[in-house]
Design a protein around this motif. Structure first.
Motif, PDB file in Angstrom:
ATOM      1  N   SER A 186       9.614  40.426 -32.107  1.00 36.40           N
ATOM      2  CA  SER A 186      10.068  41.458 -33.034  1.00 36.40           C
ATOM      3  C   SER A 186      10.618  42.635 -32.239  1.00 36.40           C
ATOM      4  O   SER A 186       9.896  43.271 -31.483  1.00 36.40           O
ATOM      5  N   GLY A 216      19.071  38.661 -43.024  1.00 32.47           N
ATOM      6  CA  GLY A 216      18.347  37.437 -43.366  1.00 32.47           C
ATOM      7  C   GLY A 216      19.044  36.157 -42.968  1.00 32.47           C
ATOM      8  O   GLY A 216      18.449  35.082 -43.000  1.00 32.47           O
ATOM      9  N   GLU A 276      16.279  41.502 -39.994  1.00 31.59           N
ATOM     10  CA  GLU A 276      15.509  41.665 -41.228  1.00 31.59           C
ATOM     11  C   GLU A 276      15.883  42.919 -41.979  1.00 31.59           C
ATOM     12  O   GLU A 276      15.716  42.986 -43.185  1.00 31.59           O
ATOM     13  N   HIS A 277      16.361  43.890 -41.228  1.00 33.27           N
ATOM     14  CA  HIS A 277      16.525  45.195 -41.847  1.00 33.27           C
ATOM     15  C   HIS A 277      17.541  46.008 -41.034  1.00 33.27           C
ATOM     16  O   HIS A 277      17.544  45.933 -39.811  1.00 33.27           O
ATOM     17  N   LYS A 298      10.939  35.184 -41.670  1.00 31.63           N
ATOM     18  CA  LYS A 298      10.912  34.789 -43.075  1.00 31.63           C
ATOM     19  C   LYS A 298      12.083  33.862 -43.327  1.00 31.63           C
ATOM     20  O   LYS A 298      13.223  34.304 -43.401  1.00 31.63           O
TER      21      LYS A 298
END
Lengths: 479, 303
Positions: free
Chosen positions: A340, A356, A373-374, A451
């Motif tokens: 991460s 994503g 993710e963001h 995810k």
């Protein structure tokens, strides 16, 4: 020039001896054709004799066709490479050019200055040690100056030469020079650029390019070429910073198993304890081959100690599992390992970046899938304003959270340009769609799972179960 | 602790080239190195022998023989392959052989198209190579200054100069689809001077055609060319004169201009190069057809 040629003519062996010990400096030129960038490069190449007569006569015949300087040879035509560029009079792509002095070999990354070519400038900046930012003395600091300075700083270039050009058009005014210098130093402070140098220039006439100009008696600094030739860009090599991405496993026979790669930073010697990341296994260095030492007659030359940026082959005391993409480091100074990462992205493709979506991330020698993710914020390269966005378009620069399918040993880009950088590859088109720099690495406990939003078929679920039951050593996760 | 120790520019260039070669060996299933026998190929071969030591380079070496190369080049090639034990593949265009293509009869353009460009495409298609390592340098010609180190080619081997992949740091994108390939240029950042200095420092063998000697030459299309065999038209051969000459590049003998020179050692060659006022490609007839001709040839598939 003539003294150099005399030396060559009189004693070539001595000249060659001197040139054996040259070092190398890579720099980037930022500006547009209007700022006289190509003219400046043409001037540097011409005055350092990297342009030959046949190339000059080709440029002369092209000057008549496309030139913009009237009677004079258009220096810009010497450097603008592709035919479409010569016709349009703009520099579209990154071009690499070379010249040499007695002290240094120079590699110039010549990049376009317009905003729509931000990705090209980022590309050129990625390998540069020094940036020359061109400013038109009549215009002072423009939006593009802010953009160029931002990118230069983003890509970790620590030395910025501010070339205040077209001084001939402002009567070589010291006041104009000082005003621009003052304004730029405020910008440099705002961005945090460490080392700045200011030079009053006329690329067209050659003032302060190679020789000190008589037009600027008030200027006490060095002319551009002398500055480039003498500036200290070396960095300390600290042993504990050793980072070695395994590139290739060399196994010619059962007796030899060497791990080939280029040392990104630091140094290593025989007997040192090393850790393999991300697995965390440890071993000791048994032998080192510096590929540069290999000769035709001695193909097994080994050495005791090696340092960045040598290309080497390392063998280990123990038979631990090491493969391409692994990172070898000193056990006493481990980097963080995580999947991460907080990163800065530069988006380089016509199709926009989607949150994503799975991309291939190539960092050093390892390629692994990952997702963004963001998007924390997008930053405007001209105003430095931050905005919230849901996707990134061509040339957008943004802070994002990236999650990889497996952890990597990661450094912050500002601490290590080699291990802190990566490219983003589209899994369908195979294009390089972006470039990224690691800003921060999450601690292990903060690691997040990727995810993946997908439905599995019965057959896939059955396959997963079969693998888990029959091959537990694969550590396959349950769906 | 080592502080502020630096590699010389040649050692840095060498390390960069080794990194590139290893990346190719690790990422591609069927790479090949172009071996054209010239000085740049000699440097690449030397670096490849270093990169994988103590093993041999894990790829083949391909020579596209136009059948009009200098005789000495072919001898030199075969000797090196034997001495170093590398895996040499030689290809010539069978259609060109059937047509008995000759630069003297058909001109440089037809000869180059058939015996070089077409032959190269054939060899690459037949070999099914997914990465082709070449010795081009960015200082050679303007269109090359913009080419990537890992330069993508579509299924027809074509280069699209306006749609190149961005190439950052030393992280190379090696992803391709089946049938596509990349051209890889490990010595992109070397200049002619770097190449000569490296040859000198490392003692790399090169063909003696680079060194000045009394040789029979004739005036042909504005340059001097060597009388290398009797396929040269007799009326041309009859004009031969012995002159002290050498070659700055090596290729097909009818298309490679000799220069008058007395430089018979490496330092003398380097000296001559440094004091020279023309670029090394000047002797190559292929570049001068038209402005941007190399760019056109590359788009068509000529390396």
């Amino acid at each position: 020039m003539s003294t150099k040629n005399e030396k060559i003519a009189l004693d070539i062996e001595a000249y060659l001896k001197e040139h054996e010990n040259k070092d190398m400096l890579r720099f980037l030129t930022c500006g547009s054709v209007d700022d006289g960038k190509s003219t400046l490069i043409g001037r540097m190449l011409y005055d350092s004799k990297m342009i030959f007569d046949d190339q000059l006569s080709a440029a002369e015949s092209e000057s008549e066709k496309y030139g913009t300087t009237g009677e004079k040879i258009d220096m810009a035509l010497l450097v603008d490479g592709l035919q479409s560029e010569r016709e349009q009079g703009i520099t579209i792509d990154v071009a690499y050019r070379f010249f040499t002095t007695e002290n240094r070999k120079f590699i110039i990354a010549d990049t376009p200055g317009h905003e729509q070519y931000t990705r090209n400038m980022v590309t050129g900046a990625s390998t540069a040690d020094v940036a020359i930012i061109l400013i038109d003395a009549r215009k002072g600091i423009l939006t593009q100056t802010r953009r160029h300075s931002f990118i230069v700083n983003l890509l970790g270039i620590e030395h910025v030469i501010v070339a205040i050009n077209k001084m001939d058009l402002v009567d070589f005014s010291q006041d104009v020079f000082n005003e621009i210098k003052q304004a730029y130093s405020e910008l440099a402070d705002e961005l945090g650029i460490k080392n700045t140098y200011y030079i009053p220039l006329s690329a067209l006439n050659g003032d302060n390019v190679v020789d000190r100009s008589t037009q600027t008696p008030w200027y006490t600094g060095k002319p551009l070429l002398e500055l480039l030739d003498s500036m200290d860009i070396s960095k300390e090599i600290k042993e504990e910073d050793f980072r070695f991405a395994v590139q290739y496993v060399n196994r010619p026979n059962l007796d030899f198993r060497g791990f080939c790669g280029t040392i990104a930073s630091g140094s290593i010697k025989v007997g040192d304890e090393i850790t393999v990341l991300p697995s965390g296994k440890t071993t000791r260095v048994k032998s080192i081959i510096n590929a540069g030492d290999i000769t035709e007659s001695d193909r097994e030359a080994t050495t005791g100690e090696v340092y960045a940026p040598m290309a080497v082959t390392i063998t280990t005391e123990d038979e631990v599992d090491i493969s391409r993409g692994d990172m070898l480091v000193h056990t006493k100074a481990l980097p963080r390992v995580s999947n991460s990462l907080k990163v800065m992205l530069v988006w380089m493709d016509e199709s926009s970046m989607q949150i994503g979506k799975t991309y291939d991330i190539k960092r050093g020698t390892s390629v692994m899938p990952g997702v963004f993710e963001h998007i924390n914020y997008k930053i405007d390269v001209n105003t430095y304003e931050r905005t919230q966005v849901d996707a990134l378009d061509l040339n957008d620069i943004a802070s994002c959270k990236m999650v990889l399918t497996r952890p990597i040993a990661a450094d912050k880009y500002k601490e290590n340009r080699q291990t802190g950088s990566f490219i983003i590859v589209d899994r369908i088109t195979n294009n390089t769609v972006g470039a990224g720099m690691i800003v921060d690495v999450a601690k292990r406990e903060e690691e997040t799972k990727v995810k993946v939003h997908r439905e599995y078929t019965q057959a896939e679920i059955a396959l997963n179960k079969y693998i888990r039951e029959n091959f537990p050593e694969w550590n396959c996760k349950e769906l | 602790m080592i502080t502020k120790e630096k590699l010389t520019h040649l050692k840095q260039l060498e390390a960069e080239s080794i990194h590139i070669l290893r990346e190719v060996a690790a990422e591609f299933s069927n790479p090949v190195m172009m071996y054209s026998v010239g000085k740049d190929s000699s440097v690449m071969l030397h670096i490849a022998m270093k990169a994988f030591a103590p093993a041999k380079p894990p790829f083949k070496f391909l020579h596209v023989d136009t059948l009009w190369k200098f005789h000495e080049m072919i001898e030199f090639r075969d000797n090196r392959a034997k001495e170093l034990g590398f895996d040499l593949v030689v290809h010539s265009n069978p259609e060109g052989i059937a047509m008995d293509i000759s630069p003297f009869k058909h001109g440089s353009k037809v000869h180059t198209d058939i015996m070089k460009t077409e032959a190269l495409k054939q060899a690459l298609t037949q070999g099914g190579y997914d990465a082709v390592i070449g010795g081009a340098r960015r200082d050679e010609e303007k269109s090359r200054a913009k080419e990537r180190i890992f330069s993508f080619r579509d299924k027809q081997h074509r280069w699209d100069p306006k749609n190149q992949r961005p190439e950052l740091w030393n992280v190379y994108n090696t992803a391709i689809q089946k049938g596509e390939s990349v051209r890889v240029f490990p010595i992109s950042n070397w200049t002619e001077l770097d190449v000569w200095q490296y040859i000198y420092l490392e003692g790399i063998p090169i063909p003696s055609l680079y060194f000045a000697k009394e040789r029979p030459v004739v005036e042909y299309e504005g340059t001097k060319i060597l009388v290398d065999d009797d396929r040269m038209p007799k009326e041309l051969r009859d004009t031969a004169k012995m002159e002290m000459v050498r070659f700055r590049t090596l290729g097909c003998y009818p298309l490679t201009g000799a220069i008058n020179s007395t430089a018979s050692t490496l330092p003398e060659i380097i000296k001559e190069m440094l004091l020279s006022t023309s670029s090394e490609r000047e002797g190559r007839l292929i570049d001068k057809d038209q402005i941007g001709s190399m760019e056109k040839k590359k788009i068509e598939g000529y390396f």
